[in-house]
Write a protein that holds these residues in place. Structure first.
Motif, PDB file in Angstrom:
ATOM      1  N   ALA A 131       4.414  63.260 -30.878  1.00  0.00           N
ATOM      2  CA  ALA A 131       5.099  62.130 -31.504  1.00  0.00           C
ATOM      3  C   ALA A 131       4.904  60.899 -30.627  1.00  0.00           C
ATOM      4  N   ASN A 180       2.669  60.129 -35.482  1.00  0.00           N
ATOM      5  CA  ASN A 180       2.328  61.374 -34.796  1.00  0.00           C
ATOM      6  C   ASN A 180       0.817  61.553 -34.746  1.00  0.00           C
ATOM      7  N   ASN A 201       1.213  68.961 -31.940  1.00  0.00           N
ATOM      8  CA  ASN A 201       1.617  67.666 -32.460  1.00  0.00           C
ATOM      9  C   ASN A 201       2.246  66.853 -31.332  1.00  0.00           C
ATOM     10  N   THR A 208      12.863  61.494 -32.001  1.00  0.00           N
ATOM     11  CA  THR A 208      11.853  61.322 -33.046  1.00  0.00           C
ATOM     12  C   THR A 208      12.312  62.013 -34.315  1.00  0.00           C
TER      13      THR A 208
END
Length: 180
Positions: A139, A145, A137, A22
């Motif tokens: 992804a 996200n 967070n 990512t």
């Protein structure tokens, strides 16, 4: 036997593309739905739903700069309309747990505002304070996200007509952003 080998090869190729690296650097911009809480002078505390927008730039996997703008809906009751919000600017420090998940912490400055509208008059309280935040967070793919965060801004706000307020504005936010 040949069909099993082809199926196994297809599964490996599919899992490799699903685990593609990512993007963790560069610009990002997103929006959030928030639960905003306003606490004033340890006497008044109300919460409500709000909205926010945030964006920033990650210089590398662990350091970036972020700005966050959020505001509440009406927090008042019985003929009193109260709104609260903040615009923050912070350095952001990130820890990558794996290719999908990361955590972050940030601390910086906030421009804060509380607007009070009553039948007897209006007053706007504004000021600069300190802010800090924590979050997780996830992804979803290379650019998309989702994150869950907590931000808190504290400061002394000056009013037009009334006494100054010692205010804390906090939010729990569920956001989605695009990483360029």
């Amino acid at each position: 036997m040949k069909a099993i080998k082809i199926a196994a090869l297809a599964a490996v190729l599919a899992s490799t593309s699903a685990l593609a690296e990512t993007d963790k650097t560069g610009f990002y911009i997103g929006g959030a739905v928030n639960q905003v809480k306003l606490s004033v002078d340890n006497d008044f505390s109300e919460s409500g739903v709000g909205l926010g927008a945030y964006g920033g730039y990650n210089f590398n996997e662990w350091f970036g700069l972020e700005s966050n703008l959020f505001a509440s809906g009406d927090l008042g009751e019985d003929g009193v309309d109260i709104g609260a919000g903040a615009w923050t600017f912070t350095p952001k420090f990130t820890v990558q747990f794996n290719d999908m998940f990361s955590g972050f912490a940030k601390v910086g400055l906030a421009s804060m505002a509380v607007v009070v509208d009553t039948d007897f008059g209006d007053d706007d309280f504004t000021g600069v304070g300190l802010t800090w935040g924590l979050g997780l967070n996830a992804a979803i793919n290379e650019h998309l996200n989702i994150r869950l965060s907590y931000d808190r801004s504290s400061g002394d706000l000056d009013g037009d007509f009334a006494d100054n307020l010692d205010a804390d504005i906090s939010q729990i936010a569920l956001g989605v952003h695009y990483q360029f």
